[in-house]
Write an enzyme that holds these catalytic residues in place. Structure first.
Site, PDB file in Angstrom:
ATOM      1  N   SER A   7       0.850  -1.126  -0.071  1.00  0.00           N
ATOM      2  CA  SER A   7      -0.007  -0.077   0.024  1.00  0.00           C
ATOM      3  C   SER A   7       1.141   1.327   0.032  1.00  0.00           C
ATOM      4  CB  SER A   7      -0.909   0.019   1.153  1.00  0.00           C
ATOM      5  OG  SER A   7      -1.348   1.306   1.522  1.00  0.00           O
ATOM      6  N   HIS A  32      -1.436  -1.313  -4.144  1.00  0.00           N
ATOM      7  CA  HIS A  32      -2.709  -0.965  -3.490  1.00  0.00           C
ATOM      8  C   HIS A  32      -2.317   0.653  -3.316  1.00  0.00           C
ATOM      9  CE1 HIS A  32      -5.972  -1.862  -0.861  1.00  0.00           C
ATOM     10  NE2 HIS A  32      -5.592  -0.531  -0.007  1.00  0.00           N
ATOM     11  N   ASP A  34      -4.639   3.767  -1.968  1.00  0.00           N
ATOM     12  CA  ASP A  34      -5.552   4.280  -1.179  1.00  0.00           C
ATOM     13  C   ASP A  34      -6.105   5.690  -1.579  1.00  0.00           C
ATOM     14  OD1 ASP A  34      -3.959   2.441   1.296  1.00  0.00           O
ATOM     15  OD2 ASP A  34      -5.929   2.161   0.771  1.00  0.00           O
ATOM     16  N   MET A  36      -8.520   8.531  -0.644  1.00  0.00           N
ATOM     17  CA  MET A  36      -9.485   9.050   0.402  1.00  0.00           C
ATOM     18  C   MET A  36      -9.908  10.437   0.266  1.00  0.00           C
ATOM     19  SD  MET A  36      -7.031   7.578   3.578  1.00  0.00           S
ATOM     20  CE  MET A  36      -6.367   6.266   3.634  1.00  0.00           C
ATOM     21  N   HIS A  65      -8.403   1.375  -3.801  1.00  0.00           N
ATOM     22  CA  HIS A  65      -9.196   1.408  -2.756  1.00  0.00           C
ATOM     23  C   HIS A  65      -9.866   2.653  -2.356  1.00  0.00           C
ATOM     24  CE1 HIS A  65      -9.611   0.509   1.849  1.00  0.00           C
ATOM     25  NE2 HIS A  65     -10.484   0.595   1.371  1.00  0.00           N
ATOM     26  N   MET A  67     -11.864   4.950  -0.640  1.00  0.00           N
ATOM     27  CA  MET A  67     -12.537   5.111   0.432  1.00  0.00           C
ATOM     28  C   MET A  67     -13.240   6.663   0.482  1.00  0.00           C
ATOM     29  SD  MET A  67      -9.507   3.892   3.008  1.00  0.00           S
ATOM     30  CE  MET A  67      -8.177   3.895   1.432  1.00  0.00           C
ATOM     31  N   MET A 136     -11.398  -4.880   6.116  1.00  0.00           N
ATOM     32  CA  MET A 136     -10.574  -4.044   6.603  1.00  0.00           C
ATOM     33  C   MET A 136     -10.116  -4.501   8.036  1.00  0.00           C
ATOM     34  SD  MET A 136      -9.891  -1.653   4.444  1.00  0.00           S
ATOM     35  CE  MET A 136      -8.940  -0.534   5.781  1.00  0.00           C
ATOM     36  N   ASP A 172      -6.626  -5.864   4.843  1.00  0.00           N
ATOM     37  CA  ASP A 172      -5.978  -4.379   4.757  1.00  0.00           C
ATOM     38  C   ASP A 172      -5.954  -3.949   5.860  1.00  0.00           C
ATOM     39  OD1 ASP A 172      -6.725  -1.521   2.701  1.00  0.00           O
ATOM     40  OD2 ASP A 172      -5.042  -2.082   3.751  1.00  0.00           O
TER      41      ASP A 172
HETATM   42  C1  DX5 Z   1      -5.976   2.410   5.434  1.00  0.00           C
HETATM   43  C2  DX5 Z   1      -5.770   2.127   4.227  1.00  0.00           C
HETATM   44  C3  DX5 Z   1      -4.751   0.921   4.117  1.00  0.00           C
HETATM   45  C4  DX5 Z   1      -3.243   1.299   4.807  1.00  0.00           C
HETATM   46  C5  DX5 Z   1      -2.389  -0.021   5.199  1.00  0.00           C
HETATM   47  O1  DX5 Z   1      -7.249   3.305   5.525  1.00  0.00           O
HETATM   48  O2  DX5 Z   1      -6.775   1.205   3.619  1.00  0.00           O
HETATM   49  O3  DX5 Z   1      -4.441   0.441   2.927  1.00  0.00           O
HETATM   50  O4  DX5 Z   1      -2.557   2.188   3.960  1.00  0.00           O
HETATM   51  O5  DX5 Z   1      -1.248   0.416   5.720  1.00  0.00           O
HETATM   52  P1  DX5 Z   1      -0.940  -0.407   7.027  1.00  0.00           P
HETATM   53  O6  DX5 Z   1      -0.489  -1.679   6.628  1.00  0.00           O
HETATM   54  O7  DX5 Z   1       0.343   0.514   7.348  1.00  0.00           O
HETATM   55  O8  DX5 Z   1      -1.917  -0.353   8.082  1.00  0.00           O
HETATM   56 ZN    ZN Z   2      -6.474   0.139   1.612  1.00  0.00          ZN
END
Ligand code: DX5
Ligand code: ZN
Length: 220
Positions: A7, A32, A34, A36, A65, A67, A136, A172
């Site tokens: 990620s 991956h 993220d 947001m 991903h 969010m 999650m 994740d």
């Molecule tokens: C959190 C993300 C994860 C995060 C994982 O909201 O969706 O993908 O980046 O990172 P670690 O492994 O450090 O928790």
């Molecule tokens: Zn994620």
């Protein structure tokens, strides 16, 4: 097949291309990403321009991903930017069945993400429209959080609900070396890790270490 998905939330954003090349050299299976929106989660990260930029730096699949509160609005733009798989949160998609169908129409793989408190029953009537489920193991919004142990029981529940559907099951959040074997032995097929990989002295070696640990669950 076990997949390791670094990620990039924990990577050096000022050197994303190089950071991705390092984990790719370590055998990462996908990246991956993220996304947001500062609304569904209390953080703002990556949009289409950055996805476009990293698309040019790697052939690895980009596993987005999302969010975000209004995912439907951005599906086409993220696929155009280079997203290979789009995972949306069941908590943010009132018309999940339609959203998954739209992702497929756009030619991408479709995933469903569950927050830690969301029961797997929420997946029941959407599984046939999905390619993967993302469980999650932290409350989304930040990297470097502590893994939630209740994820182990939830994983077994999710796995049972899939029956013989060939869906991938990703986990994740807070995933470290010690979690790999117990997660895979309970049905996880993709392990997402951010701080464990990009916080390591040698991210490429860490990708290999996580895979080796995960594979011990299969060798049983
Ligand atoms: C959190 C993300 C994860 C995060 C994982 O909201 O969706 O993908 O980046 O990172 P670690 O492994 O450090 O928790
Ligand atoms: Zn994620």
């Amino acid at each position: 097949m076990i997949k390791i998905a670094p990620s990039i939330l924990s990577a050096d954003y000022a050197a994303l291309g190089d950071e991705i090349a390092r984990v790719e050299a370590g055998g990462a299976d996908q990246i991956h990403v993220d996304v947001m929106d500062g609304h569904f989660v209390p953080n703002i990260t990556i949009g289409m321009p950055v996805v476009e930029a990293i698309r040019k730096r790697t052939r690895l699949p980009l596993d987005l991903h999302l969010m975000v509160t209004d995912a439907d609005r951005y599906l086409e733009a993220f696929v155009r930017a280079g997203g290979d798989a789009l995972t949306v949160h069941v908590e943010a998609c009132p018309h999940l069945h339609r959203t998954l169908g739209r992702i497929h129409e756009l030619g991408a793989r479709a995933g469903i993400a569950l927050n830690p408190a969301t029961p797997p029953a929420a997946l029941e009537y959407a599984l046939d429209g999905a390619d993967l489920v993302l469980v999650m193991s932290v409350n989304p919004g930040l990297g470097g959080q502590e893994f939630i142990p209740a994820t182990y029981a939830k994983l077994i529940d999710v796995r049972n609900r899939l029956g013989d559907r060939p869906l991938e099951v990703s986990v994740d959040g807070g995933v470290k070396l010690e979690h790999c074997r117990p997660l895979v032995s309970r049905g996880a097929t993709t392990l997402v890790a951010g701080s464990a990989i990009f916080g390591a002295a040698d991210p490429a070696a860490e990708v290999r270490r996580l895979r080796a640990a995960a594979l011990t669950a299969i060798a049983i």
